[in-house]
Design a protein around this motif. Structure first.
Motif, PDB file in Angstrom:
ATOM      1  N   GLU A 147      41.883 121.083  37.460  1.00 47.81           N
ATOM      2  CA  GLU A 147      42.022 122.209  36.562  1.00 47.81           C
ATOM      3  C   GLU A 147      40.734 123.032  36.886  1.00 47.81           C
ATOM      4  OE1 GLU A 147      44.082 123.095  34.117  1.00 47.81           O
ATOM      5  OE2 GLU A 147      45.533 121.618  34.731  1.00 47.81           O
ATOM      6  N   LEU A 148      39.924 122.677  37.378  1.00 49.10           N
ATOM      7  CA  LEU A 148      38.660 123.364  37.463  1.00 49.10           C
ATOM      8  C   LEU A 148      38.253 123.923  39.043  1.00 49.10           C
ATOM      9  CD1 LEU A 148      36.472 121.333  35.167  1.00 49.10           C
ATOM     10  CD2 LEU A 148      37.174 123.704  34.675  1.00 49.10           C
ATOM     11  N   ARG A 149      39.183 123.371  39.793  1.00 49.44           N
ATOM     12  CA  ARG A 149      39.277 123.581  41.322  1.00 49.44           C
ATOM     13  C   ARG A 149      39.090 125.269  41.541  1.00 49.44           C
ATOM     14  NH1 ARG A 149      42.970 120.362  44.805  1.00 49.44           N
ATOM     15  NH2 ARG A 149      44.512 121.361  43.038  1.00 49.44           N
ATOM     16  N   PRO A 150      40.143 126.042  40.838  1.00 51.79           N
ATOM     17  CA  PRO A 150      40.038 127.413  40.795  1.00 51.79           C
ATOM     18  C   PRO A 150      38.864 128.062  40.779  1.00 51.79           C
ATOM     19  CG  PRO A 150      41.983 126.720  39.809  1.00 51.79           C
ATOM     20  CD  PRO A 150      41.117 125.504  39.933  1.00 51.79           C
ATOM     21  N   TYR A 151      37.719 127.455  39.806  1.00 54.02           N
ATOM     22  CA  TYR A 151      36.513 128.050  39.541  1.00 54.02           C
ATOM     23  C   TYR A 151      35.431 127.393  40.396  1.00 54.02           C
ATOM     24  CZ  TYR A 151      39.415 129.051  35.546  1.00 54.02           C
ATOM     25  OH  TYR A 151      40.423 129.514  34.913  1.00 54.02           O
ATOM     26  N   ARG A 152      35.696 126.682  41.555  1.00 58.47           N
ATOM     27  CA  ARG A 152      35.015 125.758  42.349  1.00 58.47           C
ATOM     28  C   ARG A 152      33.955 125.170  41.509  1.00 58.47           C
ATOM     29  NH1 ARG A 152      34.897 131.244  45.115  1.00 58.47           N
ATOM     30  NH2 ARG A 152      36.393 130.954  47.103  1.00 58.47           N
ATOM     31  N   ILE A 153      34.469 124.657  40.551  1.00 64.81           N
ATOM     32  CA  ILE A 153      33.571 123.348  39.901  1.00 64.81           C
ATOM     33  C   ILE A 153      34.220 122.063  40.222  1.00 64.81           C
ATOM     34  CG2 ILE A 153      33.188 122.370  37.619  1.00 64.81           C
ATOM     35  CD1 ILE A 153      33.607 125.028  36.277  1.00 64.81           C
ATOM     36  N   ARG A 154      33.298 121.273  41.017  1.00 64.96           N
ATOM     37  CA  ARG A 154      33.768 119.874  41.406  1.00 64.96           C
ATOM     38  C   ARG A 154      33.369 119.011  40.134  1.00 64.96           C
ATOM     39  NH1 ARG A 154      29.927 118.281  45.229  1.00 64.96           N
ATOM     40  NH2 ARG A 154      28.461 119.669  44.590  1.00 64.96           N
ATOM     41  N   VAL A 155      34.525 118.125  40.268  1.00 68.77           N
ATOM     42  CA  VAL A 155      34.420 117.097  39.189  1.00 68.77           C
ATOM     43  C   VAL A 155      34.623 115.513  39.911  1.00 68.77           C
ATOM     44  CG1 VAL A 155      35.460 115.983  36.935  1.00 68.77           C
ATOM     45  CG2 VAL A 155      35.398 118.328  37.219  1.00 68.77           C
ATOM     46  N   ASN A 156      33.789 114.718  39.709  1.00 70.61           N
ATOM     47  CA  ASN A 156      33.607 113.375  40.352  1.00 70.61           C
ATOM     48  C   ASN A 156      33.256 112.202  39.272  1.00 70.61           C
ATOM     49  OD1 ASN A 156      34.432 114.119  43.286  1.00 70.61           O
ATOM     50  ND2 ASN A 156      32.606 115.059  42.904  1.00 70.61           N
ATOM     51  N   ALA A 157      33.406 111.003  39.641  1.00 69.75           N
ATOM     52  CA  ALA A 157      32.807 109.930  38.733  1.00 69.75           C
ATOM     53  C   ALA A 157      32.195 108.941  39.591  1.00 69.75           C
ATOM     54  CB  ALA A 157      34.066 109.250  37.933  1.00 69.75           C
ATOM     55  N   VAL A 158      31.585 108.059  38.993  1.00 68.13           N
ATOM     56  CA  VAL A 158      30.998 106.995  39.638  1.00 68.13           C
ATOM     57  C   VAL A 158      31.250 105.751  38.908  1.00 68.13           C
ATOM     58  CG1 VAL A 158      28.722 105.766  40.399  1.00 68.13           C
ATOM     59  CG2 VAL A 158      29.158 108.270  40.524  1.00 68.13           C
ATOM     60  N   ALA A 159      32.000 104.805  39.272  1.00 65.55           N
ATOM     61  CA  ALA A 159      32.460 103.649  38.871  1.00 65.55           C
ATOM     62  C   ALA A 159      31.333 102.417  39.288  1.00 65.55           C
ATOM     63  CB  ALA A 159      33.728 103.055  39.284  1.00 65.55           C
ATOM     64  N   MET A 160      30.670 101.907  38.368  1.00 63.90           N
ATOM     65  CA  MET A 160      29.469 100.919  38.770  1.00 63.90           C
ATOM     66  C   MET A 160      30.009  99.568  38.333  1.00 63.90           C
ATOM     67  SD  MET A 160      26.322 102.901  37.207  1.00 63.90           S
ATOM     68  CE  MET A 160      27.155 103.046  35.465  1.00 63.90           C
ATOM     69  N   GLY A 161      29.645  98.709  39.311  1.00 64.73           N
ATOM     70  CA  GLY A 161      29.524  97.115  39.274  1.00 64.73           C
ATOM     71  C   GLY A 161      28.800  96.596  38.412  1.00 64.73           C
ATOM     72  N   HIS A 162      28.530  95.367  38.533  1.00 61.44           N
ATOM     73  CA  HIS A 162      27.518  94.800  37.893  1.00 61.44           C
ATOM     74  C   HIS A 162      26.310  95.287  38.556  1.00 61.44           C
ATOM     75  CE1 HIS A 162      25.521  90.520  37.428  1.00 61.44           C
ATOM     76  NE2 HIS A 162      25.160  91.272  36.331  1.00 61.44           N
ATOM     77  N   THR A 163      25.275  95.554  37.635  1.00 60.23           N
ATOM     78  CA  THR A 163      23.992  96.214  37.953  1.00 60.23           C
ATOM     79  C   THR A 163      22.540  95.743  37.542  1.00 60.23           C
ATOM     80  OG1 THR A 163      25.181  98.263  37.956  1.00 60.23           O
ATOM     81  CG2 THR A 163      22.724  98.640  38.096  1.00 60.23           C
ATOM     82  N   LEU A 164      21.743  95.358  38.313  1.00 63.50           N
ATOM     83  CA  LEU A 164      20.492  94.652  38.077  1.00 63.50           C
ATOM     84  C   LEU A 164      19.646  95.942  37.217  1.00 63.50           C
ATOM     85  CD1 LEU A 164      18.631  92.198  38.029  1.00 63.50           C
ATOM     86  CD2 LEU A 164      17.871  93.261  40.188  1.00 63.50           C
TER      87      LEU A 164
END
Length: 107
Positions: free
Chosen positions: A18-35
């Motif tokens: 949806e936001l690509r035409p506005y040159r807005i990037r959307v990403n996510a980070v899926a974290m595992g077990h974190t110390l």
């Protein structure tokens, strides 16, 4: 949990489209077990050597540290990632390729 995670992944991809035409990037980070400090304090009360055991049993040689998450987010925000959108950066190598979760490994 699985349904919520799938919804977040889908929302990331849909927002990126949806936001690509506005040159807005959307990403996510899926974290595992974190110390984290809290994780270390809680686990150390039960087993002082848990970090060494978790690192030894982890497919990548150590469990995730907060700096790994920060570095990934930093990369996604950098000019080097200008063409990355709609991506879920999976920092859960313990589950990739059918590997067993930490603590359930047989080898």
């Amino acid at each position: 949990y699985s349904a919520a995670k799938a919804a977040c992944n889908c929302a990331t991809k849909c927002a990126a489209i949806e936001l690509r035409p506005y040159r807005i990037r959307v990403n996510a980070v899926a974290m595992g077990h974190t110390l984290t400090d809290n994780e270390n304090a809680g686990q150390s009360a039960v087993d002082p050597d848990w970090v060494q055991a978790a690192d030894r049993d982890h497919p990548m040689g150590r469990i995730l540290r907060p700096i790994d998450v920060v570095a990934t987010i930093g990369h996604l925000l950098s000019p080097a990632a200008v063409m990355i959108t709609g991506t879920i950066m999976d920092l859960c190598p313990e589950y990739i390729g059918g590997a067993l979760p930490i603590g359930n490994r047989t080898t």
